[in-house]
Each structure stands twice: as structure tokens, then as C-alpha cells.
Design an enzyme around this catalytic site. Structure first.
Site, PDB file in Angstrom:
ATOM      1  N   ALA A  10     -36.518 -17.886  -0.868  1.00 12.01           N
ATOM      2  CA  ALA A  10     -36.667 -19.319  -1.063  1.00 12.01           C
ATOM      3  C   ALA A  10     -35.611 -20.140  -1.408  1.00 12.01           C
ATOM      4  O   ALA A  10     -35.518 -21.402  -1.238  1.00 12.01           O
ATOM      5  CB  ALA A  10     -37.552 -19.303  -2.806  1.00 12.01           C
ATOM      6  N   GLY A  13     -33.520 -22.104   4.266  1.00 10.54           N
ATOM      7  CA  GLY A  13     -33.989 -23.418   4.819  1.00 10.54           C
ATOM      8  C   GLY A  13     -35.358 -23.328   4.716  1.00 10.54           C
ATOM      9  O   GLY A  13     -36.247 -24.329   4.403  1.00 10.54           O
ATOM     10  N   TYR A 148     -33.347  -7.412  15.952  1.00  9.42           N
ATOM     11  CA  TYR A 148     -34.170  -8.707  15.332  1.00  9.42           C
ATOM     12  C   TYR A 148     -35.504  -8.822  16.172  1.00  9.42           C
ATOM     13  O   TYR A 148     -36.425  -8.834  15.446  1.00  9.42           O
ATOM     14  CB  TYR A 148     -33.461 -10.042  15.546  1.00  9.42           C
ATOM     15  CG  TYR A 148     -34.012 -11.138  14.868  1.00  9.42           C
ATOM     16  CD1 TYR A 148     -33.963 -11.315  13.322  1.00  9.42           C
ATOM     17  CD2 TYR A 148     -34.479 -12.157  15.389  1.00  9.42           C
ATOM     18  CE1 TYR A 148     -34.358 -12.382  12.811  1.00  9.42           C
ATOM     19  CE2 TYR A 148     -35.141 -13.171  14.820  1.00  9.42           C
ATOM     20  CZ  TYR A 148     -35.112 -13.234  13.410  1.00  9.42           C
ATOM     21  OH  TYR A 148     -35.745 -14.376  12.749  1.00  9.42           O
TER      22      TYR A 148
END
Length: 240
Positions: A10, A13, A148
Site C-alpha cells: 500500500a 504507487g 520478473y
């Protein structure tokens, strides 16, 4: 009855924008963060006018202890929005085992473990929702972002499989796959590199965190009551 949603990451962004969007809709919020205490304090101040319950939880989701800490601090729960993520840019051959393990832990093991442990609570409701914020690279893969791309692809497989298992229990789970978003994750790239990136995107610009947050909010609402197991792309036409 009060409705509670867990938003992980949180302080980032997209996580911050999602928390604000959900507070506007009257959701009470568990706000997870790791190191960015300043950002979470600022977010708490911004959310105060919405008069909803705010429960900040600090936890490092790259560790077993952090994952357990988060789970143990969740009580009533109706929805989960998993936004937490870390990036790594570099050749796969140069990627260390520590980076591989941390990427897997944060992007795959942590959401799977958290959702598994919280499913009994979610199933007590007539309907519950889960959203994982994945990535365009989980759909198509990216050079120099092999690790990723791999973990983001695993998130999508998890969403598609789990959706079939829990639909009859009133739980919907979907993924959002943003393209390039104007957040700190792009801070490693120069202005020139970012401009080259924008030039590749048909809409011609980066996404704003609010644009991803609005999709998260939609998938967590009853307006998406017949949508589960799906991946919604928010990428400006970059990958179709």
C-alpha cells in the site's frame, strides 16, 4: 456489516492509488507495507477524511516470518488486492540465487500462502474477491527481466487455476496486467529511455497508478460479479 479489504504494497504507487480508490467506495482497509513508513503515514493522513477503518501492518513478505505476521493480523476479511512486488533488471546469466529466491518469495509464494490461509475467512462471506496485480511481462516476457517475467507469469497461472476451484464457494479471483506505469519502478531508467518506452506504446504515454487502481476497484466490486479467472490488460495497446 463492515467490509474489509487487504491491500498489500500500500505504500507504493499502485497500492496507494488502490487504497484511496477503495476508501472512496467505503471499504475498510488493512494496509500492508514493508520499509516505507513515511509513505504509509502520508497515506493514512490522506485516507482520514473517508471515515473508514484503517489498519496498517508492517511485514517483509520476502521472509516466512513476515508472511506469517501479515496473516496473523488479518481478522474479518472480504477481499484481497495483492499489489506487492519488486523488480530486477539485468541479464539472466548475472542474476544471483538470492535475487531469484526473493523474487519467487514476494511474487509467488507469499500471495499463494496468504490466500491459502485466508480462504476459509473469505468463504464465510456470500461473495469475496481477490485481485493480483501482475504485469504485461507475465503475459509475453521481457529480455533482461527474465526472473520478473517468470514470477509474474506464475501469478497468472495461479489465478486461472484457483478461480476454477473456489468459484462455487463464492470467491472470485482475477489478475490485472499493467504495462509501463509511472511509479518508482521505472526510476532506474533515464528520461531518454523512458521516452523510448513511451514511443513504443500506441497510446503514447505511461499509465497513471489511478488507471490501474480503477480496474482493481472494479474487479473487487459486484459490478464484476460474473468475471473470474481473467487477466485484464492495462497497457495502452502495448501488447494485445
Amino acid at each position: 456489516m463492515k467490509k474489509f479489504v487487504l491491500v498489500t504494497g500500500a505504500s507504493g504507487g499502485i497500492g496507494k492509488a488502490t487504497a484511496i480508490e477503495l476508501a472512496k467506495k467505503g471499504w475498510n482497509l488493512y494496509l500492508h507495507y514493508n520499509r516505507n513508513t513515511v509513505a504509509i503515514k502520508q497515506l493514512l493522513n490522506e485516507l482520514e477524511p473517508y471515515n473508514v477503518e484503517l489498519i496498517p501492518i508492517q511485514a517483509d513478505l520476502s521472509t516466512d516470518e513476515g508472511i506469517e505476521k501479515l496473516i496473523n493480523n488479518i481478522f474479518h476479511i472480504h477481499a484481497i488486492c495483492y499489489v506487492s512486488g519488486i523488480s530486477y533488471y539485468g541479464l539472466f546469466i548475472d542474476t544471483t540465487d538470492d535475487i531469484l529466491e526473493k523474487m519467487w518469495k514476494v511474487h509467488v509464494f507469499a500471495p499463494m500462502k496468504i490466500i491459502k490461509e485466508l480462504l476459509p475467512k473469505l468463504m464465510r462471506n456470500s461473495s469475496s474477491q481477490i485481485v493480483l496485480v501482475s504485469s504485461i511481462w507475465g503475459q509475453t516476457g521481457a529480455s533482461c527481466e527474465v526472473a520478473y517475467s517468470t514470477v509474474k507469469g506464475a501469478q497468472l497461472a495461479f489465478v486461472k487455476a484457483l478461480s476454477k476451484e473456489v468459484a462455487r464457494n463464492g470467491v472470485r479471483i482475477n489478475a490485472v496486467a499493467p504495462g509501463a506505469v509511472d511509479t518508482n519502478m521505472l526510476a532506474m531508467f533515464s528520461k531518454e529511455e523512458q521516452q523510448e518506452l513511451k514511443d513504443e506504446i500506441p497510446i503514447g504515454r505511461l499509465a497513471c497508478p489511478d488507471e490501474v487502481a480503477s480496474v482493481n476497484s472494479f474487479l473487487l466490486s459486484e459490478k464484476s460479479s460474473y468475471i473470474t479467472g481473467q487477466v485484464l490488460s492495462v497497457n495502452g495497446g502495448w501488447y494485445t
